[in-house]
Design a protein around this motif. Structure first.
Motif, PDB file in Angstrom:
ATOM      1  N   CYS A  32       0.830  -1.208   0.000  1.00 43.70           N
ATOM      2  CA  CYS A  32       0.000   0.000   0.000  1.00 43.70           C
ATOM      3  C   CYS A  32       0.866   1.260   0.000  1.00 43.70           C
ATOM      4  O   CYS A  32       0.536   2.248  -0.645  1.00 43.70           O
ATOM      5  N   ALA A  33       1.973   1.209   0.735  1.00 43.63           N
ATOM      6  CA  ALA A  33       2.883   2.351   0.774  1.00 43.63           C
ATOM      7  C   ALA A  33       3.469   2.624  -0.614  1.00 43.63           C
ATOM      8  O   ALA A  33       3.581   3.781  -1.023  1.00 43.63           O
ATOM      9  N   ILE A  34       3.832   1.569  -1.344  1.00 42.87           N
ATOM     10  CA  ILE A  34       4.354   1.738  -2.712  1.00 42.87           C
ATOM     11  C   ILE A  34       3.313   2.447  -3.575  1.00 42.87           C
ATOM     12  O   ILE A  34       3.625   3.409  -4.289  1.00 42.87           O
ATOM     13  N   LEU A  35       2.070   1.986  -3.527  1.00 46.29           N
ATOM     14  CA  LEU A  35       1.022   2.606  -4.337  1.00 46.29           C
ATOM     15  C   LEU A  35       0.772   4.051  -3.926  1.00 46.29           C
ATOM     16  O   LEU A  35       0.571   4.926  -4.777  1.00 46.29           O
ATOM     17  N   ALA A  57      13.656   8.531  -0.083  1.00 43.40           N
ATOM     18  CA  ALA A  57      13.127   8.938   1.219  1.00 43.40           C
ATOM     19  C   ALA A  57      11.619   8.729   1.329  1.00 43.40           C
ATOM     20  O   ALA A  57      10.910   9.522   1.929  1.00 43.40           O
ATOM     21  N   GLY A  58      11.126   7.651   0.743  1.00 47.94           N
ATOM     22  CA  GLY A  58       9.693   7.377   0.722  1.00 47.94           C
ATOM     23  C   GLY A  58       9.073   7.206   2.091  1.00 47.94           C
ATOM     24  O   GLY A  58       7.989   7.718   2.354  1.00 47.94           O
ATOM     25  N   GLY A  59       9.736   6.478   2.980  1.00 48.35           N
ATOM     26  CA  GLY A  59       9.186   6.264   4.310  1.00 48.35           C
ATOM     27  C   GLY A  59       9.042   7.560   5.079  1.00 48.35           C
ATOM     28  O   GLY A  59       8.012   7.812   5.722  1.00 48.35           O
ATOM     29  N   ASP A  60      10.052   8.381   5.005  1.00 48.59           N
ATOM     30  CA  ASP A  60       9.999   9.668   5.686  1.00 48.59           C
ATOM     31  C   ASP A  60       8.908  10.540   5.081  1.00 48.59           C
ATOM     32  O   ASP A  60       8.171  11.220   5.793  1.00 48.59           O
ATOM     33  N   TYR A  61       8.778  10.511   3.755  1.00 48.62           N
ATOM     34  CA  TYR A  61       7.736  11.288   3.088  1.00 48.62           C
ATOM     35  C   TYR A  61       6.350  10.837   3.559  1.00 48.62           C
ATOM     36  O   TYR A  61       5.486  11.665   3.868  1.00 48.62           O
ATOM     37  N   LEU A  62       6.129   9.514   3.637  1.00 56.54           N
ATOM     38  CA  LEU A  62       4.839   9.003   4.090  1.00 56.54           C
ATOM     39  C   LEU A  62       4.551   9.412   5.531  1.00 56.54           C
ATOM     40  O   LEU A  62       3.423   9.753   5.879  1.00 56.54           O
ATOM     41  N   ARG A  63       5.574   9.364   6.372  1.00 63.94           N
ATOM     42  CA  ARG A  63       5.406   9.763   7.770  1.00 63.94           C
ATOM     43  C   ARG A  63       4.961  11.222   7.850  1.00 63.94           C
ATOM     44  O   ARG A  63       4.036  11.573   8.577  1.00 63.94           O
ATOM     45  N   ALA A  82      14.311   1.416   3.742  1.00 64.40           N
ATOM     46  CA  ALA A  82      15.280   1.123   2.673  1.00 64.40           C
ATOM     47  C   ALA A  82      14.682   0.130   1.685  1.00 64.40           C
ATOM     48  O   ALA A  82      14.856   0.280   0.467  1.00 64.40           O
ATOM     49  N   TRP A  83      13.977  -0.866   2.186  1.00 66.20           N
ATOM     50  CA  TRP A  83      13.305  -1.818   1.288  1.00 66.20           C
ATOM     51  C   TRP A  83      12.267  -1.097   0.446  1.00 66.20           C
ATOM     52  O   TRP A  83      12.158  -1.330  -0.758  1.00 66.20           O
ATOM     53  N   LEU A  84      11.507  -0.212   1.072  1.00 65.60           N
ATOM     54  CA  LEU A  84      10.469   0.541   0.374  1.00 65.60           C
ATOM     55  C   LEU A  84      11.063   1.329  -0.792  1.00 65.60           C
ATOM     56  O   LEU A  84      10.543   1.299  -1.906  1.00 65.60           O
ATOM     57  N   GLU A  85      12.172   2.002  -0.549  1.00 71.12           N
ATOM     58  CA  GLU A  85      12.821   2.788  -1.601  1.00 71.12           C
ATOM     59  C   GLU A  85      13.332   1.890  -2.724  1.00 71.12           C
ATOM     60  O   GLU A  85      13.142   2.191  -3.903  1.00 71.12           O
ATOM     61  N   ALA A  86      13.946   0.772  -2.381  1.00 77.22           N
ATOM     62  CA  ALA A  86      14.455  -0.156  -3.405  1.00 77.22           C
ATOM     63  C   ALA A  86      13.313  -0.725  -4.225  1.00 77.22           C
ATOM     64  O   ALA A  86      13.401  -0.814  -5.458  1.00 77.22           O
ATOM     65  N   LEU A  90      12.496  -0.241  -8.280  1.00 72.41           N
ATOM     66  CA  LEU A  90      12.313  -1.395  -9.162  1.00 72.41           C
ATOM     67  C   LEU A  90      10.979  -1.322  -9.894  1.00 72.41           C
ATOM     68  O   LEU A  90      10.908  -1.585 -11.096  1.00 72.41           O
ATOM     69  N   VAL A  91       9.926  -0.941  -9.198  1.00 66.43           N
ATOM     70  CA  VAL A  91       8.601  -0.846  -9.803  1.00 66.43           C
ATOM     71  C   VAL A  91       8.617   0.156 -10.955  1.00 66.43           C
ATOM     72  O   VAL A  91       8.097  -0.110 -12.041  1.00 66.43           O
ATOM     73  N   VAL A  92       9.229   1.307 -10.735  1.00 72.82           N
ATOM     74  CA  VAL A  92       9.286   2.331 -11.784  1.00 72.82           C
ATOM     75  C   VAL A  92      10.204   1.878 -12.919  1.00 72.82           C
ATOM     76  O   VAL A  92       9.891   2.077 -14.094  1.00 72.82           O
ATOM     77  N   ALA A  93      11.315   1.234 -12.601  1.00 71.67           N
ATOM     78  CA  ALA A  93      12.219   0.737 -13.643  1.00 71.67           C
ATOM     79  C   ALA A  93      11.524  -0.315 -14.508  1.00 71.67           C
ATOM     80  O   ALA A  93      11.692  -0.337 -15.725  1.00 71.67           O
ATOM     81  N   ARG A  94      10.729  -1.167 -13.893  1.00 72.34           N
ATOM     82  CA  ARG A  94       9.988  -2.164 -14.674  1.00 72.34           C
ATOM     83  C   ARG A  94       8.995  -1.488 -15.590  1.00 72.34           C
ATOM     84  O   ARG A  94       8.837  -1.883 -16.742  1.00 72.34           O
ATOM     85  N   ALA A  95       8.292  -0.479 -15.102  1.00 67.76           N
ATOM     86  CA  ALA A  95       7.336   0.247 -15.937  1.00 67.76           C
ATOM     87  C   ALA A  95       8.045   0.946 -17.087  1.00 67.76           C
ATOM     88  O   ALA A  95       7.476   1.123 -18.163  1.00 67.76           O
ATOM     89  N   ALA A  96       9.310   1.331 -16.874  1.00 68.62           N
ATOM     90  CA  ALA A  96      10.098   2.002 -17.918  1.00 68.62           C
ATOM     91  C   ALA A  96      10.712   1.005 -18.900  1.00 68.62           C
ATOM     92  O   ALA A  96      11.407   1.409 -19.824  1.00 68.62           O
ATOM     93  N   GLY A  97      10.487  -0.292 -18.678  1.00 72.09           N
ATOM     94  CA  GLY A  97      10.943  -1.266 -19.651  1.00 72.09           C
ATOM     95  C   GLY A  97      11.975  -2.260 -19.175  1.00 72.09           C
ATOM     96  O   GLY A  97      12.382  -3.143 -19.930  1.00 72.09           O
ATOM     97  N   LEU A  98      12.424  -2.140 -17.948  1.00 75.41           N
ATOM     98  CA  LEU A  98      13.418  -3.073 -17.431  1.00 75.41           C
ATOM     99  C   LEU A  98      12.734  -4.375 -17.045  1.00 75.41           C
ATOM    100  O   LEU A  98      11.771  -4.382 -16.296  1.00 75.41           O
ATOM    101  N   ASP A  99      13.227  -5.465 -17.559  1.00 75.76           N
ATOM    102  CA  ASP A  99      12.698  -6.778 -17.208  1.00 75.76           C
ATOM    103  C   ASP A  99      13.636  -7.386 -16.178  1.00 75.76           C
ATOM    104  O   ASP A  99      14.450  -8.242 -16.478  1.00 75.76           O
ATOM    105  N   ALA A 100      13.533  -6.875 -14.940  1.00 77.90           N
ATOM    106  CA  ALA A 100      14.457  -7.288 -13.889  1.00 77.90           C
ATOM    107  C   ALA A 100      13.770  -8.227 -12.906  1.00 77.90           C
ATOM    108  O   ALA A 100      12.570  -8.157 -12.706  1.00 77.90           O
ATOM    109  N   ILE A 101      14.549  -9.066 -12.296  1.00 77.95           N
ATOM    110  CA  ILE A 101      14.052  -9.964 -11.263  1.00 77.95           C
ATOM    111  C   ILE A 101      14.525  -9.498  -9.903  1.00 77.95           C
ATOM    112  O   ILE A 101      13.905  -9.758  -8.898  1.00 77.95           O
ATOM    113  N   SER A 102      15.590  -8.771  -9.860  1.00 82.39           N
ATOM    114  CA  SER A 102      16.187  -8.400  -8.585  1.00 82.39           C
ATOM    115  C   SER A 102      16.448  -6.907  -8.520  1.00 82.39           C
ATOM    116  O   SER A 102      16.727  -6.261  -9.525  1.00 82.39           O
TER     117      SER A 102
END
Length: 144
Positions: A32-35, A57-63, A82-86, A90-102
């Motif tokens: 939910c935080a990612i969305l 700094a997503g967690g801090d922004y949400l806080r 840190a996990w949230l930011e990573a 990754l989510v945005v990179a995938r939307a931009a065309g990266l077919d990544a697993i990690s």
């Protein structure tokens, strides 16, 4: 699973199909935080905030966002920021065309640097696509 026609921007409230799932747990809050961050990123891109800042700094922004006006904002524990930011990167990179697993894929920085040079309107579309792609696997099937 059938594709949902409802908006991805329902996180943080009682109508959210992700938040109200019976198996809700800490990972659900992180999803939910990612969305929420992707939704806020759309507005930030409209305010000419650079993509790297949107993705950091997503967690801090949400806080801070929760403290400002919204009690329904999902705020993960600080040890998950840190996990949230990573994951957001990754989510945005995938939307931009990266077919990544990690999240360790070395192409992520290049893909995000290219996406950061997109005009505002295309960045908003990229964030929309990222939300749609990320939300779809986590939706509950719609019942008739």
């Amino acid at each position: 699973m059938p594709h949902s026609t409802s908006s991805a921007w329902t996180c943080g409230n009682d109508a959210c199909s992700i938040c109200t799932a019976p198996e809700r747990d800490e990972m659900t809050v992180l999803r939910c935080a990612i969305l929420t961050l992707l939704e806020q990123g759309r507005w930030m891109a409209g305010d000419d905030i650079p993509l790297p800042e949107i993705l950091s700094a997503g967690g801090d922004y949400l806080r801070r966002l929760q403290g400002a006006w919204d009690d329904g904002t999902p705020v993960p524990a600080a040890e998950h920021w840190a996990w949230l930011e990573a994951e957001l990167r990754l989510v945005v990179a995938r939307a931009a065309g990266l077919d990544a697993i990690s999240t360790l894929d070395p192409r992520i920085d290049k893909v995000l640097a290219t996406a950061a040079r997109l005009p505002e309107r295309r960045q908003v579309k990229l964030l929309d696509l990222a939300a749609k792609q990320f939300a779809e696997p986590h939706r509950q099937p719609r019942t008739a």
